[in-house]
Design an enzyme around this catalytic site. Structure first.
Site, PDB file in Angstrom:
ATOM      1  N   ASN A 138      -1.837   8.883  25.663  1.00 50.13           N
ATOM      2  CA  ASN A 138      -3.258   8.740  26.009  1.00 50.13           C
ATOM      3  C   ASN A 138      -3.623   7.263  25.942  1.00 50.13           C
ATOM      4  O   ASN A 138      -4.562   6.863  25.252  1.00 50.13           O
ATOM      5  CB  ASN A 138      -4.132   9.591  25.087  1.00 50.13           C
ATOM      6  N   HIS A 175      -3.256  -0.416  24.006  1.00 52.18           N
ATOM      7  CA  HIS A 175      -1.808  -0.177  23.985  1.00 52.18           C
ATOM      8  C   HIS A 175      -1.098  -1.095  24.993  1.00 52.18           C
ATOM      9  O   HIS A 175      -0.051  -1.662  24.699  1.00 52.18           O
ATOM     10  CB  HIS A 175      -1.489   1.272  24.407  1.00 52.18           C
ATOM     11  N   ASP A 235      -6.008  -0.039  13.675  1.00 52.14           N
ATOM     12  CA  ASP A 235      -5.536   0.801  12.559  1.00 52.14           C
ATOM     13  C   ASP A 235      -4.987  -0.138  11.490  1.00 52.14           C
ATOM     14  O   ASP A 235      -3.778  -0.201  11.230  1.00 52.14           O
ATOM     15  CB  ASP A 235      -4.472   1.774  13.058  1.00 52.14           C
ATOM     16  N   SER A 274      -8.013   6.010  21.686  1.00 57.14           N
ATOM     17  CA  SER A 274      -7.766   7.226  22.466  1.00 57.14           C
ATOM     18  C   SER A 274      -8.856   8.251  22.204  1.00 57.14           C
ATOM     19  O   SER A 274      -9.209   9.041  23.073  1.00 57.14           O
ATOM     20  CB  SER A 274      -6.415   7.834  22.086  1.00 57.14           C
TER      21      SER A 274
END
Ligand code: PAF
Length: 282
Positions: free
Chosen positions: A28, A33, A147, A183
């Site tokens: 996703n 990314h 993250d 995502s």
């Protein structure tokens, strides 16, 4: 781009390369990314991206079943971004038997913040990342700074297990209004999408207060939580931490840490049924 689904084929294919740069994902894919893939390109002679939705890192009440699987779009985007090898193992391939051996990160880093609200999450992440590292055997691995805690946990894992892998953090990409790309943004309704930037703005407001000399962190955090709650959010945490170890700084150290880029603001909050996280280095 070569699409590979088995560990044996991956090993065979990568044996021809000297230096592999690796970007693990759950698919996703968004621009964040793809920026990691581009960042990886000059770092290895092969860029490997994995897509694997890792059941081990989802709590029983979380969105494993509904996590968006966008295979066709992901393949096209990766091809364009310069990925050489897409490793997409099935669950049967990566976990042919129940994964009895697991990697437990140290509690002082992994049981707070995300680990507190999602118990077992980092065990799932570390276990799959360790396994993916064993499959890909990269020299460099890239993880997004959105993250942040995950990145720190993985860095520590690599260091403590003496894995010969350089871990690189990629900067958080944001939409025009400032919402961190994720995502899970795809879950937001149109109205929620407009509101979602308030999490980033709340962190910015906290950063401004720190710059203005605020040292009462519990009061600052409580104000930020209340402000988001008043807008209909359900915040898990909005907090000021030391960048070095994610612990709460003593009030007396706050001015020096703030002056020396030693602080990190982190937030996690639910908007409707979507849980968003974000952070800001200050
Ligand atoms: O950040 C993610 O997408 C996942 O946690 C990771 C690192 C790919 C492990 O499943």
């Amino acid at each position: 781009m070569q699409i590979i689904k088995t560990i044996a084929e991956l090993r065979e294919h990568l044996s021809g390369f000297k230096r592999t740069a690796f970007v693990p994902t759950m698919g996703n894919l968004h621009e964040g990314h793809l920026a990691l893939v581009r960042q990886a390109e000059p770092l290895g002679d092969a860029v490997v991206v994995s897509i694997f939705v890792n059941r081990l890192q989802f709590l029983p009440n979380e969105d494993f079943d509904t996590y968006p699987r966008t295979w066709e779009a992901d393949c096209q985007a990766l091809e364009r971004a310069g990925c050489d090898v897409l490793f997409a193992p099935s669950e049967q391939e990566l976990y042919p038997e129940p994964q009895g051996f697991t990697v437990h990160p140290p509690t002082e880093l992994a049981n707070l913040l995300e680990g507190h609200f999602r118990p077992g999450f980092f065990v799932g992440v570390c276990t799959v990342v360790m396994k993916l590292f064993a499959c890909v055997q990269p020299q460099v691995a890239l993880f997004g700074k959105k993250d942040y805690q995950q990145l720190m946990v993985i860095r520590r894992m690599v260091q403590q297990f003496a894995l010969p892998i350089e871990v690189i953090g990629g900067k958080t990409l944001r939409a025009d209004d400032g919402l961190a790309l994720s995502s899970r943004n795809n879950y937001l309704s149109q109205g929620e999408r407009q509101e979602a930037v308030q999490l980033a703005l709340a962190l910015k407001t906290m950063a401004d207060a720190l710059s203005a000399g605020e040292t009462d962190l519990p009061a600052l955090e409580a104000r930020a939580m209340l402000a988001l709650k008043a807008r209909g959010w359900k915040p898990d945490y909005l907090t000021v931490r030391q960048r070095a170890d994610l612990q709460t700084p003593a009030a007396a150290h706050v001015p020096a840490l703030a002056a020396n880029a030693g602080l990190l603001l982190l937030g996690a909050a639910r908007l409707g049924s979507t849980r968003l996280i974000d952070n800001l280095e200050v």
